[in-house]
Design an enzyme around this catalytic site. Sequence first.
Site, PDB file in Angstrom:
ATOM      1  N   GLU A 299       0.813  -1.217   0.000  1.00  0.00           N
ATOM      2  CA  GLU A 299       0.000   0.000   0.000  1.00  0.00           C
ATOM      3  C   GLU A 299       0.850   1.271   0.000  1.00  0.00           C
ATOM      4  O   GLU A 299       0.363   2.358   0.313  1.00  0.00           O
ATOM      5  CB  GLU A 299      -0.936  -0.009   1.203  1.00  0.00           C
ATOM      6  CG  GLU A 299      -1.902  -1.169   1.216  1.00  0.00           C
ATOM      7  CD  GLU A 299      -3.104  -0.966   0.306  1.00  0.00           C
ATOM      8  OE1 GLU A 299      -3.638   0.153   0.251  1.00  0.00           O
ATOM      9  OE2 GLU A 299      -3.514  -1.939  -0.366  1.00  0.00           O
TER      10      GLU A 299
ATOM     11  N   HIS B 271      -4.713   1.898   7.328  1.00  0.00           N
ATOM     12  CA  HIS B 271      -3.306   2.137   7.011  1.00  0.00           C
ATOM     13  C   HIS B 271      -2.606   2.685   8.249  1.00  0.00           C
ATOM     14  O   HIS B 271      -3.247   3.311   9.109  1.00  0.00           O
ATOM     15  CB  HIS B 271      -3.142   3.179   5.882  1.00  0.00           C
ATOM     16  CG  HIS B 271      -3.503   2.676   4.536  1.00  0.00           C
ATOM     17  ND1 HIS B 271      -4.147   3.460   3.595  1.00  0.00           N
ATOM     18  CD2 HIS B 271      -3.298   1.479   3.936  1.00  0.00           C
ATOM     19  CE1 HIS B 271      -4.334   2.765   2.481  1.00  0.00           C
ATOM     20  NE2 HIS B 271      -3.829   1.564   2.667  1.00  0.00           N
TER      21      HIS B 271
ATOM     22  N   CYS C 200      -2.972  11.637   3.200  1.00  0.00           N
ATOM     23  CA  CYS C 200      -3.274  10.723   2.099  1.00  0.00           C
ATOM     24  C   CYS C 200      -3.046  11.380   0.745  1.00  0.00           C
ATOM     25  O   CYS C 200      -2.754  10.705  -0.243  1.00  0.00           O
ATOM     26  CB  CYS C 200      -4.727  10.261   2.177  1.00  0.00           C
ATOM     27  SG  CYS C 200      -5.033   8.967   3.393  1.00  0.00           S
TER      28      CYS C 200
END
Length: 444
Positions: free
Chosen positions: A174, A250, A368
Site C-alpha cells: 500500500e 493504514h 493521504c
Amino acid sequence: MKQFEANFDGLVGPTHNYAGLSFGNVASYSNAAQASNPKGAAKQGLQKAKALADLGMVQGVLAPQERPDLYTLRRIGFNGTDAEVVQKAAKQAPTLLNACCSASSMWTANAATVSPSADTRDGKVHFTPANLVDKLHRSIEPLTTGNILKATFNNDRHFKHHLHLPEHANFGDEGAANHTRLCSDYGKAGVELFVYGQSATNPNAPKPAKYPARQTLEASQAVARLHQLEDESCVFMQQNPAVIDQGVFHNDVISVGNQNVLFYHEQAFLDTEAKFAEIRRKMNAEVHFVKVSTEQVSIDDAVKSYLFNTQIITLPNGEMAIIAPTDCQENPAVFAYLNELTTLGTPIKQVKYFDVKQSMQNGGGPACLRLRVAMNEQEVAAVNQHTLMNDVLFGRLNTWVDKHYRDTLTVADLADPQLIIESRTALDELTQILKLGSVYQFQK
C-alpha cells in the site's frame, strides 16, 4: 548542498465520487451514495498544496488517472463503443463500473514507496509503485502510477523506477501509507520504518479478525531490497491488529513521522518498546516519540478526525508544524489535544488547519493526498519543473478545474457516456500543462 522534503499532492480527478468501495475504511463506507463535488474537491486540494508552497516548502502535483478505466472494463468482457461499454457495465455489473470510475489515485500516499538517495546504495532516489492488490478499484492503478512517476521524476541519473511488486496477496503493498522515514536531517542517512499488518507466510502470526491487513511484511521486505537499503537502515514493525479492526486501514491513520519525530497513538503498534529501541539504536541520534494516550484521544476520535493522517512538515525556520484537516478543529478531544501539543516542548510548534472535507468524506485526509520525496537541490532541479507548484501553475490548474469539472456527481452519473469525453478532454489538457507526454491509455 541544501536538502528538502518535497510533497507531491495528487490532483483530484474529474470522477471523484462516493461509491463506498473501500471495506475497512470507515469514512468511505459511511458516506457511500452521497453526491460529491469534484470541482470543490480539486480546489480544496489545490488550496492546500499552494499554501504549503507559500510556506516555503517544495510542493509538486501528480496527475490523476484516466477514469472511467475502459481498458479494464474491456479486459473483463464488456465490448462495443466506449459509450456501450459503460452502459453495459452499469446495467450488468454496476459495482465493477464504480470501481473503474474511482478517483482514488488522488491519495498519492498510496501511490508508491520512496527511498531518498541518502539511504540507497547506488545514491539514487528509488520509487516503487504500490500494487494495491487488496482493493479492485485501486489494483488497476499501478502501471499508470509508474508512468506518471516516470514523467514527473524523469532523470535517470538521479531517479530509479521499479515495477510494482507481483500482484499476489503475499505481496500486498500500500505504498508510503505504511512507510515513514526518520532522520536527523533530510540529507543524512536515516531509518526507514516499514509498518505491516500481517505476515502472509506465517499462518500463526497475529492478524486482524474483521478487516483486511492490506500491507504484508513480505511486501515491505521486498521494497527494501529493491531500494538497495541496508539492514541497519530498516525497521519492520507490525501494526496492532486490534486497531485495524477499528477502522485503521493504514498506518498513516494511527501514526505519522517527520525527521526525528514519530507522532503516534499508544495503541498503534505491537512490540512498541522493543521496536522503538531498535529505531534509537539504528538512528544513533535523538528521536522524539510523541505518544497520544487513549485517555487523551480515543481510537474512534482519531479515526473520525484523522488526527494522525495529518502532515508534519519542517518549516524553513526549522520549526515543525502539523497540517491538519478542519475535522480536527471540530472534534473537541482532538482540538484540545492539539492545542496542548504545541506547549509540550516537542519539535512540533504549530498546527495549521485546512478544509479537505471532500477527501475526508471518502476516507483520506491531508497526509493521504501527498507523496513525500526527500531530495537534495540537484535532484529537485532534475524533477519535471512543470509539476512544481507556483503562482502560475496554481492559476492554470484552477482555470483547468473550472473548465472541466462538475459541481455535483452521483454514483448514477458514472454511467453517463459524456463523463468519458469530459474526463479525457481534461486529462489531455493536463498532460500539456504538466508536460507529461503520453501517460494514459487513450493517448496510445
